[in-house]
Design an enzyme around this catalytic site. Structure first.
Site, short mmCIF file in Angstrom:
data_model
loop_
_atom_site.label_atom_id
_atom_site.label_comp_id
_atom_site.label_asym_id
_atom_site.label_seq_id
_atom_site.Cartn_x
_atom_site.Cartn_y
_atom_site.Cartn_z
N ASP A 33 -7.87 -3.16 13.98
CA ASP A 33 -9.24 -3.47 13.55
C ASP A 33 -9.26 -4.67 12.60
OD1 ASP A 33 -8.04 -2.36 11.33
OD2 ASP A 33 -9.47 -0.72 11.09
N ASP A 49 0.80 -1.22 0.00
CA ASP A 49 0.00 0.00 0.00
C ASP A 49 0.84 1.27 0.00
OD1 ASP A 49 0.93 -0.54 2.55
OD2 ASP A 49 -1.04 -0.94 3.40
N GLU A 94 -9.71 -2.32 5.06
CA GLU A 94 -10.37 -2.02 6.33
C GLU A 94 -11.66 -2.85 6.46
OE1 GLU A 94 -9.01 -0.24 8.56
OE2 GLU A 94 -8.01 1.53 7.76
N HIS A 109 -7.31 -4.99 9.88
CA HIS A 109 -6.98 -4.72 8.48
C HIS A 109 -5.68 -5.40 8.08
CE1 HIS A 109 -4.91 -0.82 9.94
NE2 HIS A 109 -3.94 -1.55 9.42
C1 F6R Z 1 1.46 -1.60 6.18
C2 F6R Z 1 0.17 -2.22 6.25
C3 F6R Z 1 -0.64 -2.26 7.50
C4 F6R Z 1 0.16 -2.64 8.75
C5 F6R Z 1 -0.74 -2.63 9.98
C6 F6R Z 1 0.04 -2.94 11.25
O1 F6R Z 1 2.00 -1.70 4.86
O2 F6R Z 1 -0.25 -2.69 5.26
O3 F6R Z 1 -1.68 -3.20 7.32
O4 F6R Z 1 0.73 -3.90 8.57
O5 F6R Z 1 -1.34 -1.38 10.11
O6 F6R Z 1 0.92 -1.91 11.50
P1 F6R Z 1 2.05 -2.04 12.62
O7 F6R Z 1 2.99 -3.11 12.17
O8 F6R Z 1 2.72 -0.70 12.65
O9 F6R Z 1 1.35 -2.39 13.88
#
Ligand code: F6R
Length: 241
Positions: free
Chosen positions: A136, A67, A143, A138
């Protein structure tokens, strides 16, 4: 689904790097799906160390990231391109021409998404897709929703995600409200999916995602259906499973 329980973040990072190293060693021209965020930083650190030791070669590897924030250019320190350069790409012998992320500067969402879909189709199925998980549920920026979005799309980030990501920005107002993300079908098409999760704050969502029903309300739950899904998580993150 396989669960690899680790002592702590460092142990998780080393074990995740072991799995990625194995793919790279067996297939030097592999396609790796990569993630940003706090969870994979340690994994990248271990991969860099192995490259420096002469154990890993990135010269023929292709990477496709999950992303990118809409509206941020590559030189913006909060962009995911910048993150990847800082945390991995600039430290190893990867060919920048083989590293792909959605184009955050493209304001036309349809254009940005179809261009990234084309890149993903050309790259082919990822040999391994690395993931973190949001509070959440994702994955990428898919989401909670009523349906699983299949391919690259533009998403409105939830308040919870904006709140969680605000730690990387100087104020909450600066956090972009939209992002381009790889879709669930693309993530599920990877030959192996490797999720890293660490810390007690991830315990509840891990239980919901992997001990509860498969539902687009908890996007990561779809991974229960993946034929080769590996969760590498530390004791605190697994404490409710
Ligand atoms: C990042 C991504 C997100 C993260 C998720 C967890 O490229 O796609 O889905 O993997 O928000 O983030 P952290 O690892 O910072 O807890």
């Amino acid at each position: 689904m396989r669960i690899i329980r680790t002592k702590d973040y460092e142990d998780m990072s080393r074990k995740a790097a072991n799995l990625i190293s194995a793919v790279m060693t067996m297939k030097p021209d592999c396609v790796l799906g990569l993630a940003t965020g706090s969870s994979p930083v340690g994994t990248y650190r271990h991969l860099i160390r192995r490259y420096e030791n002469g154990d890993l070669d990135f010269s023929r590897v292709t990477t496709v990231n999950l992303d990118e924030y809409k509206g941020l250019d590559r030189e913006n320190p909060q962009s995911y391109y910048y993150f990847m350069r800082e945390n991995l790409f600039s430290h190893v012998n990867i060919d920048p021409e083989r590293t792909f992320l959605p184009d955050g500067t493209e304001q036309d969402s349809e254009k940005a998404c179809s261009a990234y879909n084309e890149i993903l189709h050309r790259a082919g199925r990822a040999d391994l897709q690395l993931l973190g998980i949001g509070h959440d549920g994702h994955i990428g920026f898919n989401e909670p929703s009523d349906t699983f979005a299949k391919e690259t799309h533009c998403v409105d980030l939830t308040d919870m995600t904006i709140e969680a990501n605000a730690r990387f920005f100087s104020s909450r107002e600066e956090v972009p409200t939209q992002a381009y993300t790889m879709g669930i079908r693309t993530i599920m098409s990877a030959k192996r999916v490797l999720m890293v999760a660490s810390g007690a704050d991830k315990a509840k969502i891990l239980r919901e995602a992997f001990c509860g029903p498969v539902t687009p309300r908890v996007p990561a739950s779809i991974l229960q259906f993946h034929p080769d899904f590996v969760l590498v998580a530390d004791e605190s993150a697994l404490s409710e499973m």
